[in-house]
Every structure is written in C-alpha cells, then in structure tokens.
Design a protein around this motif. Structure first.
Motif, short mmCIF file in Angstrom:
data_model
loop_
_atom_site.label_atom_id
_atom_site.label_comp_id
_atom_site.label_asym_id
_atom_site.label_seq_id
_atom_site.Cartn_x
_atom_site.Cartn_y
_atom_site.Cartn_z
N ALA A 67 0.82 -1.20 0.00
CA ALA A 67 0.00 0.00 0.00
C ALA A 67 0.86 1.27 0.00
N GLN A 68 2.02 1.21 0.68
CA GLN A 68 2.89 2.39 0.70
C GLN A 68 3.36 2.75 -0.70
N ALA A 69 3.66 1.74 -1.52
CA ALA A 69 4.11 2.00 -2.89
C ALA A 69 3.01 2.67 -3.70
N ALA A 70 1.77 2.26 -3.48
CA ALA A 70 0.66 2.88 -4.19
C ALA A 70 0.51 4.35 -3.80
N LEU A 71 0.63 4.64 -2.50
CA LEU A 71 0.54 6.04 -2.05
C LEU A 71 1.66 6.88 -2.64
N ALA A 72 2.87 6.33 -2.65
CA ALA A 72 4.01 7.08 -3.21
C ALA A 72 3.79 7.38 -4.69
N TRP A 73 3.26 6.43 -5.42
CA TRP A 73 2.98 6.65 -6.84
C TRP A 73 1.92 7.72 -7.03
#
Length: 693
Positions: free
Chosen positions: A591-597
């Motif tokens: 989920a963190q990668a999705a937020l960063a994107w």
C-alpha cells in the motif's frame, strides 16, 4: 530405508503425548483438512499423520485404507526431519524408497508430499501429506496451500491441548472453589443437621425458599430428602454417602438433581461434615445444600461461547488462508475459459479443453462454497443484526450438518419465496444447525432411505417468516414436552449431551425477537418451527445491500485507469490479466508504494484494495487517502479474503465503500468497475493527486 531419529526425539515424543490425541476417534475438523488437501492438490490420498516411537498413526485419512504403518516403512518419518515441505515426485527413482513395500506393492505409491507439523516449541509432531499412485509435481500454489493447512492442524492441536489442560485445572480447583463458595454463602443456603442415631433432620428457614415449599411439608425424616432425588441419581448418591460414612471420611460432597415443589428439577450441590465420637463412630452430618442450576447453566453457556469463539476464529483463519489462492485460481480459470470460448486459443481439442476448464472451475466453486459456509459460523459472538438471504443461511447450516444426517435420513428442502430477514447470521445459523442435528439424532442410523428430514420456509398469514425442520423420528412423549426448553433437560444417556442445545436455541431466538415452537407425535416425528417477525416490524440500523448490476445491464464506458493493491502476487497478476483487456491496470504489492505513486500526481479512476495486508493494511490505506483526498476515499473498492479480526469487521461495517469477497466472481467485478466508471467517479476537472499528509 529407515529414517534416522531426530536429535530431539525424546522432547518431540513428550510434546506429542501432551496433546492427548493419539488413538482418538475421528474428528470432523481434521477430516476437513484432509478433504481440502486432496481437493487442492488433486491427489486421491491425503492424511494427517502423527509419528510416535514405532509407528505413523493417521488422525485423519482420505482415500487411505489403513490406520497407520510402521515408522521404518513410512515416508513421514523422513519429512519430520525437515522444516520445509518434503516432496518425492517419483518414489521408484529415489534410493531411499525404491525398495519400500508401499512402493513395490501392485498399487504402489509413486508420489508423496508432506509438510511437517511444527508446534510453537519447534517440535515436529507429524505431517499433513498427500499421495498418488503416479509420479507428479505440485505447483507453488498447491505447496503453499498445503503449508497453510499444516499450520491449521497445529492450531487445532494447540486448541485441543489448551482445552485438556483447562479441564484438568478446573477439576483441581473445583473442590477448593466450592469450599470458598459455601463459606461465603453459608447463611444464604439450606443448612441441615442429620442425627444419624435418630434419623431425624432439622433445617434452617432457607430451605423453604430453596425448595419452593413450606417447611411444614419438609419431613424431619431423612427419607423425605432422598425421595426427591432424581431416579437416575438416587442410587449413586446414596452409595457415595454410605461409603464416606463407612470409610471414616470427615467430609462428603456430591451433586445431583432434586425435584422442587413445582415438579422441576434443580441441580443441587451438597457438602457436609461427618461428626464422629471418640471411638470414631459417626454421630451427625451437618451440611449445606446449594441450588447451582443457574450457575451451571451460565458456566455451560460460557464454555459454549468460548468453544464457538475458538471454532469461529479457526474457521475465519482457514477461510482467509484459502480464499487468497482460490481467488486467483478461479480468476485464471475464468480468464482461460473466456479466451477459449472467444476463439483466442482456438486449437484442435478446444472443446475438450473448454470442458476440462469448466470442470476445474466447478471444483473450485465447490471449495468456495465450503469456505463460505465456514464463514457463516465464524462469528457467533457477534451481536450485529443485518438483512439476510434466509435460504443461504439455511443451506450453510445444512452443509455443516450433512455428516450427521446422511446416514439417518434423506434431506429435503422445500423453499417458498420469502423476503430478506433481519437477524444475526451466526446466531440464526447456529439455531438451524442445532435443529438439523437434533432431528438427525431422533432417527436411528442405517435406514436413510426410509426416513426424511425436511426443511420448509414460508410466510404465514401474519407476514411472519417461518423455518420448519421436521423429521420422521421417534417423537417427543407428551409427558416431557413442557420441559423441552429447560436447561440441562435431556433424554440422552449420561455423557452424550448436557441438555442445553434447545434451551440456548430458544434463548437466541428470543433475543432476535423471534420464537421457537414445536409439535410432536410419538412414533411419527417432530416439527420445530423458527418464527421470525415480519420485516415491517423491524427497526433496522442498516438496509439490504445493493446488488451489483448484472453484466448485461452495464454497458462498457471508457478505458479507465485502475490501481490494484494486494500483497498476493498471483491475485495481482490475475486481475491485471482479466481487467487489462478493457482497462489500464497498475498493480502494487504494498500500500505504501501505491501512495508514493499517487503522490507524484498520476491520474487514476478507481482503486481495488485488499483489506488485510502486512506493513500497511487496506484500512490504514483508506485512512491515509481520506486525510489527503477525502473526496476520493469512496473510490476504493475493497477485495478481501476474510475480515477475521474485530477491527476489520468494524471497519467494513462503518465505511460505505463497495466490497467484494474473495474468491470473487469476475463478471460481478467487471460489472461493478464499469458501473462506478459510468457514475463519473472522478469529477470533471477534479484532481487525482494525493497531497503529502
């Protein structure tokens, strides 16, 4: 070739014995594991194996004709030496097993895969294993599912040990606890003084309140007291008391059923001191009598609630472990079927390929239904009321009761059209399950073709929804019908039931605003009737959930940009493959990668997000998006393999985001995505950038 002994063999054997499971009767919970292992791995044989000093004993077996074998000849004695799965793809090609009698037999074993059962202390107790008569391999997904089932078996064994230890502690503490209770309540209980020489009995005034009778009706002769003992307890208690007096004991205690003035049976506890003269001859008994009916009922209810909670926790965990791999298995099968049917994979034998894929999909669907039925009963302690499809709840109960029914009677479902009912699914399912099992136990085994258990649903003239469970069993004698719903009343032999099932079912229905009724005729059978109030009388806190528009009614809108967030790589790939035909799909396993994107200002339309993930859960992802872009938080569609924690259940009940349970129907998923895109999820000119919070 015999396997060497583990370095910690003595500690391992001591750990195995602590579970008190060797040579016990078959249990449905373990049989469910071997059934699923065989189905998932596609093998004709599966077993839960425990390895003791000299043998491999099968706690559960599927397709295996023996109860165990010697340790030297078994495969599992090799598997317990490892911490990872032990797989033999072709036993004839393995020097350790090519001379094994089970390999050289006419029906010789060729394939073996076993996952060791490692308890929390690190001891290998045995394995969950699958076997086949032909060489084969397991896919990574099958291996992972077998490991998940092994973890569930260890959980079952741990629950068994904890229950065993709890019973032991209760037995040790019971006497001392009862002594404390008597001392604390002595002035509130019936106190009696029995003169052994004159056989006369004197009482304190409390006995009138306890017995529901005037003291003048209580004879001073001790025979009056014994005459009111339950016939099934009288001889045992009399012998116990006489033995204590004859053997020089100073104390005597016992429990028994005692008839009150109104004809009902109370559960009594008596404790007395035996006073003796200087020569040791008994002179008097001074004691107390305590009505423990209410306390015992409460204790039994607590035990039942704890047991159901343990089963529910295990069922929810199993469902979650299975639903993730099952989601991408079913998604990929649906994708392959679509490809073949639309001609993209046209080739000789395409019709046969279509049939094979369809049969595989049907098998996966059967597993999905089993998991769904487990989830129905996974939260019996949850008091939440909701709108239910009554027939779905009944079908789930019937599936779980089938093993009790099938050797006794035919099961007939006679459903009429009924409206949704407002109830607690776990509670209502528990009531129906008990009524079905109760009906089965009213019929002797061995004549299933001559007996019938019928489930009927209908709406009566007052608009009430009725569930009727009827059987062709022995019926209930008129003399005991008034006591059917009494706690602890049972006609079963000692040790075969506490007499709480119907009492608890009656209480559950009352708490849900309904009724539980029955009619019976000796020799012809019984009908138990669940009565649910008309829906119009309810004050629901929620409304029936909206259904996903059928695929045919949702026209394709535009190519959307969909974010998919799930920690299961295979789920991501199956969704990319399926949804990628009509939309742009961007997948994230964290989920963190999705937020960063998203914080880079990239546009997007919808997010498909798992609920239970490591590091950052779907719940935390939703909260982060709600802080930074509150107008877009509703654009998350949750996909979940099972909300098996209280926090997850509360979260999903609180938010109004769309939700699909794994394994989901791909047509329903596509229809939901297209419907949301058609609604104009992203307003014209609106920003889709997530601002750092």
């Amino acid at each position: 070739m015999a396997a060497p002994l583990p370095d910690n063999e003595q500690e391992r054997l001591a750990a195995l014995r602590s579970y008190a499971v060797l040579d016990t009767e078959p249990e449905l919970s373990f049989d469910d594991v071997t059934h699923l292992a065989s189905r998932i791995c596609g093998t004709p044989m599966a077993a839960v194996v425990l390895v003791d000093e000299t043998r491999q004993w099968f706690k559960s077996r599927q397709g295996v004709g023996i109860e165990g074998c010697s340790r030297e000849e078994g495969f599992c004695s090799h598997a317990i030496l490892r911490s990872e799965p032990f797989i033999i793809e072709d036993a004839t090609a393995d020097a350790r097993f090519r001379d094994n009698p089970f390999v050289n037999a006419p029906w010789g074993i060729r394939f073996y895969a076993g996952v060791p059962l490692i308890n929390p202390q690190g001891h290998a107790l045995g394995t969950v294993c699958v076997l086949d008569y032909t060489p084969r391999q397991l896919t990574p997904e099958q291996t992972r599912s077998l490991e998940a089932l092994a973890r569930q078996v260890v959980s079952l064994l741990e629950l068994r040990r904890m229950n065993h230890e709890q019973r032991r502690l209760i037995a040790e503490l019971r006497t001392s606890q009862e002594r404390i209770d008597i001392l604390q309540r002595a002035t509130h209980d019936a106190i009696w003084d029995w003169d052994l020489k004159t056989n006369q009995l004197t009482w304190n005034p409390r006995v009138a309140e306890l017995l529901g009778d005037d003291l003048e009706h209580a004879s001073s002769d001790i025979s009056w007291w014994f005459d009111r003992f339950h016939p099934g307890d009288r001889a045992r208690v009399t012998e116990s008391l006489e033995r204590a007096i004859a053997q020089g004991a100073s104390l005597w205690t016992d429990e028994y059923r005692f008839r009150l003035a109104n004809g009902k049976w109370a559960r009594m506890f008596s404790r007395s001191a035996i006073l003796r003269d200087a020569e040791g001859h008994p002179r008097r008994l001074i004691g107390v009598g305590v009505d423990i009916s209410e306390r015992e009922e409460l204790r039994a209810r607590v035990e039942l609630a704890e047991r159901m909670s343990s089963v529910g926790t295990l069922a929810a965990g199993v469902a979650h472990e299975i639903n993730n791999p099952l989601a991408y298995v079913m998604a990929n099968l649906s994708y392959a079927l679509t490809e073949v049917r639309e001609g993209r994979a046209a080739a000789p034998g395409a019709d046969e390929l279509t049939q094979v894929l369809q049969e595989a999909h049907e098998g996966a669907e059967r597993i999905r239904r089993i998991v769904r039925d487990l989830k129905t009963f996974s939260r019996p302690a949850d008091e939440r009321m909701e709108w239910l499809d009554l027939h779905h709840t009944i079908d789930s109960a019937a599936t779980l009761a089938w093993n009790e029914i099938r050797h006794r009677a035919r099961l007939v479902k006679q459903y009429q059209e009924v409206p949704p009912v407002y109830a607690n699914e776990g509670r209502l399912g528990q009531v129906v399950l008990h009524l079905l099992v109760n009906a089965a136990h009213a019929i002797a085994e061995g004549a299933a073709d001559q007996n019938e258990i019928r489930i009927t649903t209908r709406v009566d003239a007052e608009g009430r929804v009725l569930i009727e469970v009827s059987d062709t069993g022995r019926g209930i004698p008129e003399s005991i019908r008034s006591r059917v719903f009494e706690p602890f009343f049972t006609t079963q032999p000692v040790g075969e039931g506490m007499g709480l099932g119907l009492s608890i079912s009656h209480t559950l229905m009352t708490h849900m605003g309904g009724e539980l009724q029955f009619e019976s005729e000796v020799g012809k059978g019984t009908v138990f009737r669940v009565v649910l109030p008309p829906p119009a009388r309810r004050e629901p806190t929620s409304v029936p959930p909206e259904t996903v528009p059928p695929r045919a009614e949702v026209a394709a809108t535009r190519r959307g940009r969909l974010l998919v967030v799930d920690d299961e790589a295979r789920v991501l790939s199956s969704l990319e493959r399926t949804l990628g035909r009509t939309h742009e799909v961007i997948a994230f396993d964290r989920a963190q990668a999705a937020l960063a994107w998203m914080e880079q200002g990239q546009p997007w339309d919808l997010i498909l997000c798992d609920v239970m993930m490591p590091e950052m859960t779907g719940m935390e992802f939703h909260e982060a998006l709600a802080r930074r872009m509150p107008e877009r938080a509703r654009d998350i569609i949750f996909i979940t393999g099972g909300a098996f924690t209280a926090t997850a259940r509360e979260f999903l009940a609180r938010v109004d985001n769309a939700r699909l349970d794994k394994p989901f129907d791909l047509e329903a998923l596509c229809a939901l995505v297209e419907a949301r895109l058609k609604e104009g999820v992203q307003k014209p000119g609106g920003s889709s950038r997530v601002h750092p919070g």
